[in-house]
Design a protein around this motif. Structure first.
Motif, PDB file in Angstrom:
ATOM      1  N   ALA A  56      -4.137  -6.230  -5.783  1.00 22.53           N
ATOM      2  CA  ALA A  56      -3.441  -7.255  -4.999  1.00 22.53           C
ATOM      3  C   ALA A  56      -4.513  -8.157  -4.391  1.00 22.53           C
ATOM      4  O   ALA A  56      -5.667  -7.749  -4.230  1.00 22.53           O
ATOM      5  N   PRO A  57      -4.162  -9.391  -4.057  1.00 23.20           N
ATOM      6  CA  PRO A  57      -5.146 -10.287  -3.448  1.00 23.20           C
ATOM      7  C   PRO A  57      -5.705  -9.712  -2.140  1.00 23.20           C
ATOM      8  O   PRO A  57      -5.000  -9.004  -1.413  1.00 23.20           O
ATOM      9  N   ALA A  58      -6.974 -10.007  -1.875  1.00 26.48           N
ATOM     10  CA  ALA A  58      -7.579  -9.586  -0.607  1.00 26.48           C
ATOM     11  C   ALA A  58      -6.716 -10.108   0.538  1.00 26.48           C
ATOM     12  O   ALA A  58      -6.189 -11.213   0.486  1.00 26.48           O
ATOM     13  N   GLY A  59      -6.553  -9.284   1.547  1.00 26.57           N
ATOM     14  CA  GLY A  59      -5.777  -9.700   2.711  1.00 26.57           C
ATOM     15  C   GLY A  59      -4.285  -9.431   2.596  1.00 26.57           C
ATOM     16  O   GLY A  59      -3.523  -9.756   3.511  1.00 26.57           O
ATOM     17  N   THR A  60      -3.850  -8.834   1.484  1.00 25.21           N
ATOM     18  CA  THR A  60      -2.426  -8.493   1.366  1.00 25.21           C
ATOM     19  C   THR A  60      -2.100  -7.486   2.459  1.00 25.21           C
ATOM     20  O   THR A  60      -2.831  -6.507   2.644  1.00 25.21           O
ATOM     21  N   PRO A  61      -1.023  -7.702   3.207  1.00 25.79           N
ATOM     22  CA  PRO A  61      -0.682  -6.766   4.293  1.00 25.79           C
ATOM     23  C   PRO A  61      -0.542  -5.327   3.803  1.00 25.79           C
ATOM     24  O   PRO A  61      -0.045  -5.071   2.708  1.00 25.79           O
ATOM     25  N   ARG A  62      -1.001  -4.416   4.621  1.00 27.41           N
ATOM     26  CA  ARG A  62      -1.029  -2.987   4.277  1.00 27.41           C
ATOM     27  C   ARG A  62       0.351  -2.478   3.853  1.00 27.41           C
ATOM     28  O   ARG A  62       0.467  -1.715   2.907  1.00 27.41           O
ATOM     29  N   GLU A  63       1.405  -2.899   4.546  1.00 27.03           N
ATOM     30  CA  GLU A  63       2.740  -2.395   4.208  1.00 27.03           C
ATOM     31  C   GLU A  63       3.180  -2.839   2.808  1.00 27.03           C
ATOM     32  O   GLU A  63       3.883  -2.116   2.101  1.00 27.03           O
ATOM     33  N   ILE A  64       2.730  -4.000   2.375  1.00 17.97           N
ATOM     34  CA  ILE A  64       3.051  -4.465   1.025  1.00 17.97           C
ATOM     35  C   ILE A  64       2.256  -3.665  -0.006  1.00 17.97           C
ATOM     36  O   ILE A  64       2.801  -3.239  -1.028  1.00 17.97           O
ATOM     37  N   VAL A  65       0.978  -3.440   0.268  1.00 23.61           N
ATOM     38  CA  VAL A  65       0.147  -2.627  -0.638  1.00 23.61           C
ATOM     39  C   VAL A  65       0.736  -1.224  -0.765  1.00 23.61           C
ATOM     40  O   VAL A  65       0.864  -0.689  -1.873  1.00 23.61           O
ATOM     41  N   LEU A  68       4.029  -1.398  -2.855  1.00 23.12           N
ATOM     42  CA  LEU A  68       3.715  -1.611  -4.279  1.00 23.12           C
ATOM     43  C   LEU A  68       3.155  -0.341  -4.907  1.00 23.12           C
ATOM     44  O   LEU A  68       3.558   0.058  -5.998  1.00 23.12           O
ATOM     45  N   ASN A  69       2.243   0.303  -4.200  1.00 29.09           N
ATOM     46  CA  ASN A  69       1.627   1.528  -4.712  1.00 29.09           C
ATOM     47  C   ASN A  69       2.677   2.616  -4.905  1.00 29.09           C
ATOM     48  O   ASN A  69       2.714   3.275  -5.957  1.00 29.09           O
TER      49      ASN A  69
END
Length: 125
Positions: A56-65, A68-69
């Motif tokens: 994911a792009p740098a700076g993607t919010p942790r909750e989105i990462v 997605l994971n």
């Protein structure tokens, strides 16, 4: 000598057109269990596996990462996808992981390949 992906060369091995000497994964391939790994033959430094990671792009919010994971791991660990992984010579035990585990894996691979590039003097031409 020839290095190839297991699914590509397996038909040639089965047809006795080529002889597999070893695999270069950390253990024997599930679709070529009769072929020893380099580690089994006393060459543990010879290890290279194909791998894929979704970034994911740098700076993607942790909750989105995290979301997605979670969803991607659920999908790739489904029985249908796991069978595709096994059929293609992949290691189902190495599928998925937390974002931190994946980041650590990628870092180890980068360090390993950087050492190989430095030791051999490889360069892009």
């Amino acid at each position: 000598m020839w290095f190839d992906y297991t699914p590509t060369c397996r038909p040639l091995i089965i047809a006795s057109k080529v002889k597999a000497l070893m695999t270069v994964g950390p253990k024997r391939s599930k679709i070529l269990p009769e072929v020893p790994s380099a580690a089994e033959l006393g060459m543990p430094a010879i290890e290279q596996m194909g791998w894929s990671v979704i970034f994911a792009p740098a700076g993607t919010p942790r909750e989105i990462v995290t979301r997605l994971n979670t969803e991607l791991v659920r999908i790739v660990r489904s029985p249908e996808i796991m069978q595709i992984i096994v059929d293609s010579g992949g290691d189902p035990d190495a599928v998925g992981g937390s974002p931190e585990e994946i980041a650590a894996f990628v870092k180890r691979e980068q360090e390993k390949l950087a050492g190989l590039i430095k030791a051999t003097g490889m360069r892009v031409e």
